[in-house]
Each structure stands twice: as structure tokens, then as C-alpha cells.
Write an enzyme that holds these catalytic residues in place. Structure first.
Site, PDB file in Angstrom:
ATOM      1  N   CYS A 236     -11.178  66.019  41.072  1.00 56.55           N
ATOM      2  CA  CYS A 236     -12.549  65.550  41.144  1.00 56.55           C
ATOM      3  C   CYS A 236     -12.975  64.702  42.356  1.00 56.55           C
ATOM      4  O   CYS A 236     -12.804  63.490  42.358  1.00 56.55           O
ATOM      5  CB  CYS A 236     -12.825  64.752  39.870  1.00 56.55           C
ATOM      6  SG  CYS A 236     -14.546  64.465  39.577  1.00 56.55           S
TER       7      CYS A 236
ATOM      8  N   CYS B 122     -12.831  76.032  39.610  1.00 53.57           N
ATOM      9  CA  CYS B 122     -13.562  74.809  39.261  1.00 53.57           C
ATOM     10  C   CYS B 122     -14.645  74.611  40.326  1.00 53.57           C
ATOM     11  O   CYS B 122     -14.330  74.564  41.518  1.00 53.57           O
ATOM     12  CB  CYS B 122     -12.546  73.661  39.266  1.00 53.57           C
ATOM     13  SG  CYS B 122     -13.247  72.043  39.077  1.00 53.57           S
TER      14      CYS B 122
ATOM     15  N   CYS C 291     -13.731  57.939  38.448  1.00 54.56           N
ATOM     16  CA  CYS C 291     -14.001  59.210  39.140  1.00 54.56           C
ATOM     17  C   CYS C 291     -14.362  58.968  40.605  1.00 54.56           C
ATOM     18  O   CYS C 291     -15.288  58.208  40.912  1.00 54.56           O
ATOM     19  CB  CYS C 291     -15.136  59.943  38.432  1.00 54.56           C
ATOM     20  SG  CYS C 291     -15.624  61.458  39.271  1.00 54.56           S
TER      21      CYS C 291
ATOM     22  N   GLU D  80     -16.893  70.705  46.937  1.00 56.71           N
ATOM     23  CA  GLU D  80     -15.607  71.386  46.868  1.00 56.71           C
ATOM     24  C   GLU D  80     -15.520  72.277  45.639  1.00 56.71           C
ATOM     25  O   GLU D  80     -16.208  72.061  44.638  1.00 56.71           O
ATOM     26  CB  GLU D  80     -14.487  70.351  46.840  1.00 56.71           C
ATOM     27  CG  GLU D  80     -14.600  69.407  45.678  1.00 56.71           C
ATOM     28  CD  GLU D  80     -13.900  68.073  45.925  1.00 56.71           C
ATOM     29  OE1 GLU D  80     -13.810  67.642  47.091  1.00 56.71           O
ATOM     30  OE2 GLU D  80     -13.464  67.475  44.953  1.00 56.71           O
TER      31      GLU D  80
ATOM     32  N   CYS E  91     -22.451  62.437  42.843  1.00 55.16           N
ATOM     33  CA  CYS E  91     -22.855  62.280  41.442  1.00 55.16           C
ATOM     34  C   CYS E  91     -23.492  60.907  41.293  1.00 55.16           C
ATOM     35  O   CYS E  91     -23.055  59.947  41.927  1.00 55.16           O
ATOM     36  CB  CYS E  91     -21.640  62.391  40.525  1.00 55.16           C
ATOM     37  SG  CYS E  91     -22.053  62.353  38.764  1.00 55.16           S
TER      38      CYS E  91
ATOM     39  N   CYS F 287     -19.087  57.057  36.927  1.00 59.06           N
ATOM     40  CA  CYS F 287     -17.950  56.771  36.040  1.00 59.06           C
ATOM     41  C   CYS F 287     -16.864  56.066  36.860  1.00 59.06           C
ATOM     42  O   CYS F 287     -16.586  56.453  38.001  1.00 59.06           O
ATOM     43  CB  CYS F 287     -17.407  58.064  35.437  1.00 59.06           C
ATOM     44  SG  CYS F 287     -18.649  58.936  34.458  1.00 59.06           S
TER      45      CYS F 287
HETATM   46  N1  SAH Z   1     -19.566  65.347  35.294  1.00 59.30           N
HETATM   47  C1  SAH Z   1     -18.793  66.278  34.546  1.00 59.30           C
HETATM   48  C2  SAH Z   1     -17.926  67.206  35.379  1.00 59.30           C
HETATM   49  C3  SAH Z   1     -17.169  66.634  36.556  1.00 59.30           C
HETATM   50  S1  SAH Z   1     -15.692  65.724  36.275  1.00 59.30           S
HETATM   51  C4  SAH Z   1     -17.942  65.537  33.543  1.00 59.30           C
HETATM   52  O1  SAH Z   1     -17.865  64.328  33.623  1.00 59.30           O
HETATM   53  O2  SAH Z   1     -17.387  66.165  32.652  1.00 59.30           O
HETATM   54  C5  SAH Z   1     -14.508  66.836  35.654  1.00 59.30           C
HETATM   55  C6  SAH Z   1     -13.444  66.149  34.817  1.00 59.30           C
HETATM   56  O3  SAH Z   1     -12.520  65.395  35.653  1.00 59.30           O
HETATM   57  C7  SAH Z   1     -14.023  65.170  33.833  1.00 59.30           C
HETATM   58  O4  SAH Z   1     -13.413  65.306  32.584  1.00 59.30           O
HETATM   59  C8  SAH Z   1     -13.679  63.848  34.481  1.00 59.30           C
HETATM   60  O5  SAH Z   1     -13.710  62.823  33.573  1.00 59.30           O
HETATM   61  C9  SAH Z   1     -12.314  64.124  35.069  1.00 59.30           C
HETATM   62  N2  SAH Z   1     -11.894  63.134  36.063  1.00 59.30           N
HETATM   63  C10 SAH Z   1     -12.655  62.505  36.946  1.00 59.30           C
HETATM   64  N3  SAH Z   1     -11.927  61.651  37.687  1.00 59.30           N
HETATM   65  C11 SAH Z   1     -10.654  61.750  37.253  1.00 59.30           C
HETATM   66  C12 SAH Z   1      -9.432  61.120  37.616  1.00 59.30           C
HETATM   67  N4  SAH Z   1      -9.384  60.211  38.593  1.00 59.30           N
HETATM   68  N5  SAH Z   1      -8.300  61.455  36.956  1.00 59.30           N
HETATM   69  C13 SAH Z   1      -8.359  62.399  35.977  1.00 59.30           C
HETATM   70  N6  SAH Z   1      -9.480  63.021  35.584  1.00 59.30           N
HETATM   71  C14 SAH Z   1     -10.628  62.699  36.210  1.00 59.30           C
END
Ligand code: SAH
Length: 406
Positions: free
Chosen positions: A373, A143, A157, A130, A150, A154
């Protein structure tokens, strides 16, 4: 409000004009299995110039044909080689025999009540990724995704929970930009001013494609390096490689916890690249000149928003002169976590400000279309978890079995 779906517009792909070539040819030559025509969208301007120069030279064509073709590629309005109308038909056909111009195929577009537009792209082999267009006064941020899924798992995420599909190619990354930018223009959103690698995937675990894609966006499509932000959860060798580039691409670190013990509970990669080493790397990144680092801090109620964490957060931000983005956690289906209370977010903001740290609270955008995300893809393709090796991340970049979401 998450889950509110009343006003969004979903346009199924079959009501969209075709995104692929108007005279599609098979991507690989059936007579020569394993050969594939190179995608013009995945070449850096240097590679593109060379390939086109030699192609047209071999056909006895004037040198300007290569420039003419490159212009079509980067102007972005031609969806196919056939649409490059100032090239003679015979030249278009010859180009089509040697190259392809292939963007990711549009699956769905959803437009939020707040103007955010999210595209779901179908890639070869069936993976989907996306990208999200986020309008704000004076800017339009895109974005984009760097991987299908991935591998870094995390816990907060949705993409992390959905598992790793595969690496995107440079053409698939630049293609998201090209197709989204054209869509934005056609739908009155104006032109894309900023690109952030904050869609699906860990960009610095796919440097083989992301680094050329950065060159393509910057010197092909003419987007200033300072308007392109690579967001990472902390892949140290990738940060070092980015620091070595002469263009001033911006870096965002997904910090989410200012102490290692807590960070490793949220981010499995912390075990491989712990915070103290990460911060040293960011100091070196700063010394490489003229760039601003952003910390992303997703605030999760009762998890990483204790006031006792404010001083260490402030300390880290001051050490690397970071701008801090506070992001209220966007709930995902897999964990029972909630965003921090509004007054706790404000307390963090105030605490950082008082310590002289530049800070912003990022308002959630496009929640009615699952624009955070990985959420739309996760909703469509739930429950897949795997740990395929990531091509140019070392195995140590990957979470170990038993770490992260299970
Ligand atoms: N892998 C990279 C880029 C993808 S995530 C990274 O981790 O930076 C992009 C951003 O969205 C990151 O800062 C991530 O921590 C955040 N993110 C992911 N899931 C989220 C959620 N459920 N609520 C808020 N931010 C989130």
C-alpha cells in the site's frame, strides 16, 4: 525483510516500449479550448457501443466497425488506435480525431524475488499511482489504485500519510488493468484472474469512477464479478451503493480493530461511520445476496493484537459471516510500529478457527519492492499532506483537521 533490495529488477520506463499511442495527437483540441477527445478506455461497454455506433454511422461505415473497434479495446493488445490494423487507415485516422486510447504511462516496474511485479504509472498532470501483480498457484491477482494518494489518513498506511492528490478517472483505473494485464502476458505471468481495489486510495470515496470501472472490468474485459474485490475502510454510503448493484462484486472491510474506541485511533473515518453502524450495513450487504465479506486485519504489535480483542473480533466475523485475513503489519517510515509476533498471529488464527471463523494469514508479498500500500510512491514523493475535498465523498467522509497522521 523490508529494505532488502539486492535481487530486484527495476526497469526504467525509457527501456520499455511506449505505452501511449504510436501517432500521438494532443488530447484536447487546441482550436477548441476545453474540449477533449473521450478516452475509449473509460467507457462502459454500453457507452462505447453507442459512441462508436454513432461515429461510424455518421461516416457511412458498416455497423460491424463499432464491434471491431470495441474488440480491439477489450482484447487489450492494441496500444493505440493506429494499431487497430483491420480498420481501414482512413477510419483509424477518423477515430483518432474523435477519440483517444490512452493508458497511464509506465514510470517504473519492479519485480520482486517472490515474483510480485509492481508498476508505477504516471498520470496526466504528473500524479503517480501503483498497481501490483501478485502471482500464486492457480491465480494471478492484480491490485489496483482508485485515487492518487488518499484523504482518509489511516495511521498505519503509507498512502494515508502521503496525502490526497486527486481522483482517478474510470479510464485511469481500467487502464491500469489493461496495461498490467498485457505486461503480465508479455512477461510469462499468464492472465489476470482476480482484481482487488487494494492499491492506493479509498475506492468508495471515488464511486463516480470506480463504479463504471467495475462495469468495464466485468462486462468489457470479462472478469467475473466474484473475482473483483472492492476494499474499503468503511464508507457506509458506498457499501450501500455496492449492495444495490446486481453483480456480485466482493467486499473487503479494512477492520483492523473490533472495538470502536481503538478503531478510531487507527482510522479517522471511524468517527464518521462507527463500527456498530458499519456492521449493520454489512448485514444488509449480506442480505442483498450471495456475497462473501472479508475482514482485513493488519496486526500491529502491542496496538491491536491483544488477546482480549479476539472475542469481539470473532463476534463481528460471525455476525456477518466474514472471512478474516490476518495481515502482519508492514512497517512504514512514519510510525514506530512493528508487526505482531508470529506466535500472536498464530494465536489469532487458531482462536478464529476454533470459533468456526474462516481465516487466512496473508504472507507479505513483494516486500523488497515496497509492494505494500502506497510505499513506492511514498518513497519517491515523500511528505505531502493535504486534505483536498474528495469529489463524490461527502465532506463528512474526510478526516477532520487534527485527526490521523500529522
Ligand atoms: N482504502 C481501502 C483500500 C486500500 S488499502 C481500504 O482501506 O481497504 C488496502 C489494504 O492494505 C487495507 O486493508 C489496508 O488497511 C492495508 N494496509 C495499509 N497499510 C498497511 C500496512 N502498513 N501494513 C499492512 N497492511 C496495510
Amino acid at each position: 525483510m523490508p529494505g532488502r533490495r539486492g535481487c530486484l529488477i527495476r526497469i526504467p520506463a525509457n527501456r520499455q516500449p511506449p505505452v501511449t499511442s504510436v501517432s500521438p495527437k494532443p488530447a484536447s483540441d487546441p482550436a477548441r479550448p476545453g474540449t477533449e477527445r473521450p478516452n475509449l478506455l473509460g467507457m462502459t461497454p454500453g457507452e462505447l457501443g453507442e459512441a462508436l455506433d454513432s461515429h461510424f454511422l455518421g461516416r457511412g461505415q458498416p455497423a460491424y466497425r463499432a464491434r471491431q473497434t470495441a474488440r480491439w479495446v477489450h482484447a487489450g493488445d492494441a496500444r493505440s488506435i493506429a494499431a487497430m490494423t483491420d480498420l481501414p487507415l482512413a477510419e483509424r485516422n477518423a477515430l483518432e480525431r474523435s477519440f483517444r486510447l490512452e493508458e497511464p504511462e509506465l514510470d517504473t516496474v519492479s519485480v520482486s524475488t517472490d515474483g510480485t511485479a509492481k508498476h508505477l504509472w504516471r498520470l496526466r498532470g504528473g500524479e503517480v499511482v501503483e498497481s501490483v501483480l501478485i502471482p500464486a498457484p492457480g491465480r494471478l491477482t492484480l491490485c489496483i489504485s482508485s485515487q492518487a494518494g488518499c484523504a482518509l489518513a489511516c495511521r498505519f498506511c503509507a498512502t494515508g500519510w502521503s496525502g490526497f492528490g486527486r481522483q482517478l478517472s474510470a479510464a485511469e483505473i481500467a487502464g491500469q488493468y489493461r496495461a498490467s494485464a498485457r505486461w503480465a502476458g508479455e512477461h510469462g505471468m499468464g492472465s489476470v484472474s482476480n482484481v482487488v481495489f487494494m492499491g492506493m486510495g479509498e475506492p468508495l470515496a471515488n464511486r463516480k469512477a470506480v463504479f463504471p470501472a467495475l462495469t468495464i472490468l466485468n462486462s468489457g474485459y470479462g472478469l467475473g464479478a466474484r473475482r473483483i474485490t472492492v476494499s474499503t475502510v468503511g464508507v457506509i454510503p458506498g457499501i450501500e451503493a455496492l449492495a444495490e448493484r446486481r453483480e456480485q462484486f466482493r467486499l473487503a472491510l479494512s477492520l483492523h480493530a473490533p472495538v470502536s474506541e481503538l478503531r478510531r485511533e487507527l482510522i479517522p473515518l471511524e468517527k464518521r461511520y462507527p463500527l456498530d453502524q458499519l456492521i449493520n450495513t454489512l448485514e444488509a450487504f449480506n442480505r442483498s445476496g450471495g456475497r462473501r465479506i472479508t475482514f482485513e486485519y493488519t496486526m500491529i504489535r502491542g496496538v491491536n493484537d491483544d488477546l482480549a480483542l479476539l472475542p469481539p473480533l470473532t463476534g463481528l466475523a460471525r455476525r456477518v459471516q466474514a472471512f478474516v485475513n490476518l495481515i502482519p503489519f508492514n512497517p512504514i517510515p512514519y510510525v514506530d510500529w512493528r508487526p505482531s509476533h508470529r506466535n500472536r498471529v498464530q494465536a489469532y488464527r487458531q482462536g478464529l478457527e476454533e470459533a468456526g471463523v474462516p481465516v487466512a494469514v496473508r504472507e507479505p508479498r513483494g516486500r523488497d519492492i515496497d509492494a505494500a500500500c502506497g510505499q513506492l510512491r511514498a518513497a519517491r514523493y515523500p511528505g505531502r499532506r493535504s486534505a483536498h475535498p474528495v469529489e463524490d465523498a461527502s465532506p463528512a467522509d474526510l478526516p477532520q483537521p487534527g485527526e490521523g497522521p500529522q
